[in-house]
Enzyme design. Structure first.
Site, short mmCIF file in Angstrom:
data_model
loop_
_atom_site.label_atom_id
_atom_site.label_comp_id
_atom_site.label_asym_id
_atom_site.label_seq_id
_atom_site.Cartn_x
_atom_site.Cartn_y
_atom_site.Cartn_z
N CYS A 89 50.64 36.54 23.65
CA CYS A 89 51.05 36.09 24.99
C CYS A 89 52.53 35.72 24.95
CB CYS A 89 50.21 34.88 25.41
SG CYS A 89 50.49 33.46 24.34
N GLU A 146 47.56 20.82 21.24
CA GLU A 146 48.18 20.84 22.58
C GLU A 146 47.71 19.63 23.40
OE1 GLU A 146 47.55 24.39 25.02
OE2 GLU A 146 47.74 23.13 26.79
N ASN A 187 40.83 31.35 20.90
CA ASN A 187 40.83 32.30 22.03
C ASN A 187 40.33 33.67 21.59
OD1 ASN A 187 43.24 34.37 22.09
ND2 ASN A 187 44.11 32.51 21.22
N SER A 206 47.25 35.36 19.89
CA SER A 206 48.11 35.13 18.72
C SER A 206 48.14 36.36 17.80
CB SER A 206 47.63 33.88 17.98
OG SER A 206 46.23 33.89 17.83
#
Ligand code: SF4
Length: 279
Positions: free
Chosen positions: A12, A125, A221, A263
């Protein structure tokens, strides 16, 4: 065998930006570190190490005058100050979408709201976002699902969201808050990258006889993408590299779909596609 790549797959914006920042910082410098593993992809972390970019996990690993990259997940303000205080030159590769969530939490806290962070407790995060709220004098609760919403809350309540959360989960948490008589102020800080990758993966999985999902096994993810693909294509395989592909997986396959987590760099996707075409 036809190889179909999901329209939206792989690194991303925020991950690519952090990788570019690391390689750029390494040009002409020999003491470059990342603060924690830059991304959840062991092969990329090894590649960075081969290039001389090491992972630092404590301040005493950072020599005076070194360069340290803050990864896309961001860090609490206290860590940023400590890194600067350690005499290192800091390259802040916090993804702008994560920075937006950090700022939203700080703003809600400054305006007197109790902050609810919809996200995964313990994720770096989320810890960073919570620290921004605390630094602004607020209190933050991390809520993973509607069942985690604390009892006894009262307005004003402000909601921010971990960038990779699913919208359905945010909506369910908001429903719960409303059921408790609250009127939350919502800062929608979800990033579209995750949802786009999931929708594209599901689309390809529905057309393919088998699916290959590329990315770190420690990447949440990527694991989620593999689960979504497996629901439509039972022959779904999660691999970290082309070397893991087993020709037996693809017996009688006319079409194999390929997708990759946020990633996973382009080079790894390309290597897998090439290996599949040569089977
Ligand atoms: S998923 Fe979104 S918020 Fe997270 S690093 Fe990528 S672009 Fe940034």
């Amino acid at each position: 065998m036809k190889v179909l790549r999901a329209q939206c797959a792989g690194a991303c914006y925020g991950v690519q930006r952090a990788l570019d920042a690391a390689f750029k910082a390494n040009e002409g410098h020999d003491q470059v570190f990342t603060w924690g593993a830059l991304i959840h992809n062991p092969q990329v972390v090894e590649e960075l190490e081969r290039e001389g970019i090491e992972v630092a996990r404590s301040m005493d690993q950072l020599p005076e005058g070194s360069t340290v990259i803050v990864r896309s997940h961001g860090v609490p303000p206290s860590v940023m100050r400590a890194l600067e205080g350690a005499g290192a030159s800091v390259v802040d590769a916090t993804c702008p979408y994560v920075a937006r969530a950090q700022k939203a939490a700080a703003r809600l806290a400054r305006e007197g709201c109790r902050v609810i962070i919809v996200g995964e407790a313990g994720h770096p995060e989320v810890e960073g976002i919570a620290a921004f709220a605390a630094e602004a004098g607020g209190k933050a609760d991390v809520v993973g699902s509607p069942g985690d919403v604390p009892a006894g809350l009262y307005d004003p309540i402000g909601v921010v969201v971990q960038t990779t959360q699913r919208r359905e989960n945010l909506d369910a948490v908001l429903e719960q808050l409303k059921a408790q008589g609250l009127e939350p102020r919502v800062m929608d800080t979800i990033c579209a990258a995750t949802a786009e990758r999931q929708a594209s993966a599901a689309q390809v999985a529905a057309e393919a006889d088998a699916m290959v999902v590329i990315g770190g096994r420690n990447s949440s993810n990527t694991t989620r993408l593999a689960e979504i693909c497996a629901a439509a294509a039972p022959r779904t395989y999660h691999v970290e590299s082309a070397a893991e592909l087993d020709p037996a997986w693809f017996a009688d396959c006319a079409t194999v779909g390929v997708t990759a987590g946020a990633s996973t760099p382009e080079s790894q996707i390309h290597a897998v596609e090439q290996a599949l075409q040569e089977l």
